[in-house]
Design an enzyme around this catalytic site. Structure first.
Site, PDB file in Angstrom:
ATOM      1  N   LYS A   1      47.435  44.570  -1.864  1.00 26.87           N
ATOM      2  CA  LYS A   1      46.812  44.195  -3.408  1.00 26.87           C
ATOM      3  C   LYS A   1      46.647  44.341  -4.316  1.00 26.87           C
ATOM      4  CE  LYS A   1      51.740  41.220  -3.908  1.00 26.87           C
ATOM      5  NZ  LYS A   1      52.766  40.328  -4.127  1.00 26.87           N
TER       6      LYS A   1
ATOM      7  N   ASP B   1      55.310  40.805 -10.319  1.00 25.19           N
ATOM      8  CA  ASP B   1      55.722  39.051  -9.551  1.00 25.19           C
ATOM      9  C   ASP B   1      55.787  38.943 -11.282  1.00 25.19           C
ATOM     10  OD1 ASP B   1      55.993  40.150  -7.109  1.00 25.19           O
ATOM     11  OD2 ASP B   1      53.665  39.543  -6.653  1.00 25.19           O
TER      12      ASP B   1
HETATM   13  P1  NAP Z   1      48.528  33.010  -1.222  1.00 26.41           P
HETATM   14  O1  NAP Z   1      47.963  34.571  -2.090  1.00 26.41           O
HETATM   15  O2  NAP Z   1      48.004  33.071   0.355  1.00 26.41           O
HETATM   16  O3  NAP Z   1      47.973  31.955  -2.025  1.00 26.41           O
HETATM   17  C1  NAP Z   1      48.719  30.927  -1.940  1.00 26.41           C
HETATM   18  C2  NAP Z   1      48.504  29.296  -2.032  1.00 26.41           C
HETATM   19  O4  NAP Z   1      48.691  28.215  -1.998  1.00 26.41           O
HETATM   20  C3  NAP Z   1      46.981  29.521  -2.509  1.00 26.41           C
HETATM   21  O5  NAP Z   1      46.213  28.990  -3.547  1.00 26.41           O
HETATM   22  C4  NAP Z   1      46.213  28.565  -1.185  1.00 26.41           C
HETATM   23  O6  NAP Z   1      45.460  27.468  -1.004  1.00 26.41           O
HETATM   24  C5  NAP Z   1      47.567  27.366  -1.141  1.00 26.41           C
HETATM   25  N1  NAP Z   1      48.265  26.296  -0.008  1.00 26.41           N
HETATM   26  C6  NAP Z   1      48.348  27.376   1.235  1.00 26.41           C
HETATM   27  N2  NAP Z   1      48.876  26.180   1.900  1.00 26.41           N
HETATM   28  C7  NAP Z   1      47.813  25.494   1.245  1.00 26.41           C
HETATM   29  C8  NAP Z   1      48.443  23.724   1.356  1.00 26.41           C
HETATM   30  N3  NAP Z   1      49.095  23.796   2.415  1.00 26.41           N
HETATM   31  N4  NAP Z   1      48.311  22.582   0.469  1.00 26.41           N
HETATM   32  C9  NAP Z   1      47.695  23.622  -0.578  1.00 26.41           C
HETATM   33  N5  NAP Z   1      48.045  24.174  -0.923  1.00 26.41           N
HETATM   34  C10 NAP Z   1      47.872  25.628  -0.307  1.00 26.41           C
HETATM   35  O7  NAP Z   1      50.184  33.478  -0.759  1.00 26.41           O
HETATM   36  P2  NAP Z   1      51.358  34.117  -2.049  1.00 26.41           P
HETATM   37  O8  NAP Z   1      50.961  35.454  -1.847  1.00 26.41           O
HETATM   38  O9  NAP Z   1      51.048  33.825  -3.470  1.00 26.41           O
HETATM   39  O10 NAP Z   1      52.681  33.982  -1.813  1.00 26.41           O
HETATM   40  C11 NAP Z   1      52.415  32.161  -1.457  1.00 26.41           C
HETATM   41  C12 NAP Z   1      54.177  31.183  -1.842  1.00 26.41           C
HETATM   42  O11 NAP Z   1      54.667  31.952  -2.817  1.00 26.41           O
HETATM   43  C13 NAP Z   1      54.949  31.968  -0.579  1.00 26.41           C
HETATM   44  O12 NAP Z   1      55.362  31.225   0.119  1.00 26.41           O
HETATM   45  C14 NAP Z   1      55.075  33.201  -0.843  1.00 26.41           C
HETATM   46  O13 NAP Z   1      56.694  33.196  -0.085  1.00 26.41           O
HETATM   47  C15 NAP Z   1      55.871  33.188  -2.003  1.00 26.41           C
HETATM   48  N6  NAP Z   1      55.904  34.260  -2.702  1.00 26.41           N
HETATM   49  C16 NAP Z   1      57.411  34.233  -3.550  1.00 26.41           C
HETATM   50  C17 NAP Z   1      58.065  35.521  -4.150  1.00 26.41           C
HETATM   51  C18 NAP Z   1      59.091  35.620  -4.738  1.00 26.41           C
HETATM   52  O14 NAP Z   1      59.059  37.005  -5.291  1.00 26.41           O
HETATM   53  N7  NAP Z   1      59.467  34.393  -4.917  1.00 26.41           N
HETATM   54  C19 NAP Z   1      56.206  36.590  -4.457  1.00 26.41           C
HETATM   55  C20 NAP Z   1      55.677  36.185  -4.055  1.00 26.41           C
HETATM   56  C21 NAP Z   1      54.974  34.906  -2.827  1.00 26.41           C
HETATM   57  P3  NAP Z   1      44.212  27.941  -0.420  1.00 26.41           P
HETATM   58  O15 NAP Z   1      42.898  28.674  -0.871  1.00 26.41           O
HETATM   59  O16 NAP Z   1      43.751  26.715  -0.035  1.00 26.41           O
HETATM   60  O17 NAP Z   1      44.945  28.568   0.953  1.00 26.41           O
END
Ligand code: NAP
Length: 285
Positions: A70, A106
């Site tokens: 992305k 998104d």
């Molecule tokens: P990402 O870019 O990896 O971001 C994840 C975020 O969550 C970061 O801020 C990370 O912080 C934080 N995080 C991860 N583990 C954590 C923990 N144990 N405690 C506190 N903060 C934590 O991932 P993303 O693409 O944004 O996706 C995030 C979630 O959304 C996933 O579950 C994904 O499947 C879901 N999602 C859903 C959709 C939908 O269409 N429904 C679309 C996109 C994503 P750090 O920097 O500290 O790791």
């Protein structure tokens, strides 16, 4: 029927084989009798530029990008939508005669999923957990759509500096008032939640297989007039949503965000509305 006029769309990322997007888009093309096809291509950042040049040469109509492509796609696009300029991440590309425009659907998908639950962000206060790709897209779109106040809670780790930059950008380029807090600052989390209309979890905390985790450890932080939304869709009801329901809150999971981000991409490529009612029945129950 695939023939000499079929237009190519698809998904680039790694991994991609688990994606529901080919089912959703190909069924929508079939239902509307549109001569398009949607395929998955397992391409990480290493091969992305070559793949993009190839798709351009082949005259593909457009494609989605998922992790880990992305951010790099943002650099490879010829033009960027306003939300993409704010987020630095592209999840949808349209090819108009060799000009690639990057969009991020998104955030729009998320806002549309809330609208389905009867919630509008305009004039509201939001607490957002996380500062990664999805959180950034939601923050940008909600701010563009008239959110009044946004409190982002993030760990002070790899996304922190980007979150500081995002907060500065949204404060200077939108009317939304954005503040950034450390997730460990529980007293600020409690006080921001007390004054907010919506809590959004945009972290993977609570996602399968680790379903016993939740960033809100004290349910008394939640109040019944708070909308609690989790963008996770596996499981459909995360521990956060279960806790929120027990506290009397209205809840919304991430399933329709997934549907509507796809529907927005579909519209960008074809100019047509995805038949979301039918697609919901088939793949989003
Ligand atoms: P990402 O870019 O990896 O971001 C994840 C975020 O969550 C970061 O801020 C990370 O912080 C934080 N995080 C991860 N583990 C954590 C923990 N144990 N405690 C506190 N903060 C934590 O991932 P993303 O693409 O944004 O996706 C995030 C979630 O959304 C996933 O579950 C994904 O499947 C879901 N999602 C859903 C959709 C939908 O269409 N429904 C679309 C996109 C994503 P750090 O920097 O500290 O790791």
């Amino acid at each position: 029927m695939i023939n000499g006029h079929t237009q190519l769309t698809g998904l680039l990322g790694s991994p991609v084989s688990h994606s529901i997007s080919p089912l959703m888009h190909n069924e929508a093309f079939r239902l509307l009798d549109l001569n398009y096809v949607y395929l998955c291509f397992d391409v990480g950042t290493k091969g992305l530029k070559t793949a993009i040049d190839g798709l351009k040469t082949l005259g593909a109509r457009g494609f989605n990008c998922t992790m880990p492509d992305k951010n790099l796609m943002c650099e490879l696009a010829d033009r960027l939508s306003p939300a993409t300029k704010l987020t630095g991440a592209v999840n949808t590309v349209v090819n108009d005669n060799g000009i690639l425009t990057g969009h991020n659907t998104d955030g729009i998908g998320y806002i549309r999923s809330l609208a389905d639950s009867g919630f509008s962000v305009t004039g509201k206060r939001m607490v957002l957990l996380g500062a990664g790709g999805a959180a950034t897209a939601i923050a940008a779109q909600a701010s563009l759509d008239g959110l009044k106040e946004l409190s982002i809670f993030s760990r002070k780790s790899k996304f922190w500096d980007r979150a500081v930059h995002l907060a500065d950008t949204l404060n200077s380029q939108t009317a939304c008032h954005v503040s950034l807090y450390e997730l460990s600052d529980v007293s600020s989390l409690r006080s921001r939640l007390a004054e907010s209309d919506i809590l959004t979890n945009a972290t993977p905390v609570g996602m399968a297989p680790d379903t016993n985790h939740c960033l809100i450890t004290d349910p008394s932080m939640l109040h019944p007039s708070l909308m609690v939304s989790d963008i996770i869709y596996n499981p459909r009801e995360t521990l956060l949503l279960k806790t929120a329901k027990e506290a009397g809150c209205k809840t919304c999971n991430g399933l329709y965000m997934l549907l509507y981000q796809g529907a927005e991409a579909f519209k960008i490529w074809t100019g047509k509305d995805m038949p979301v009612k039918e697609i919901k029945k088939l793949y989003f129950q």
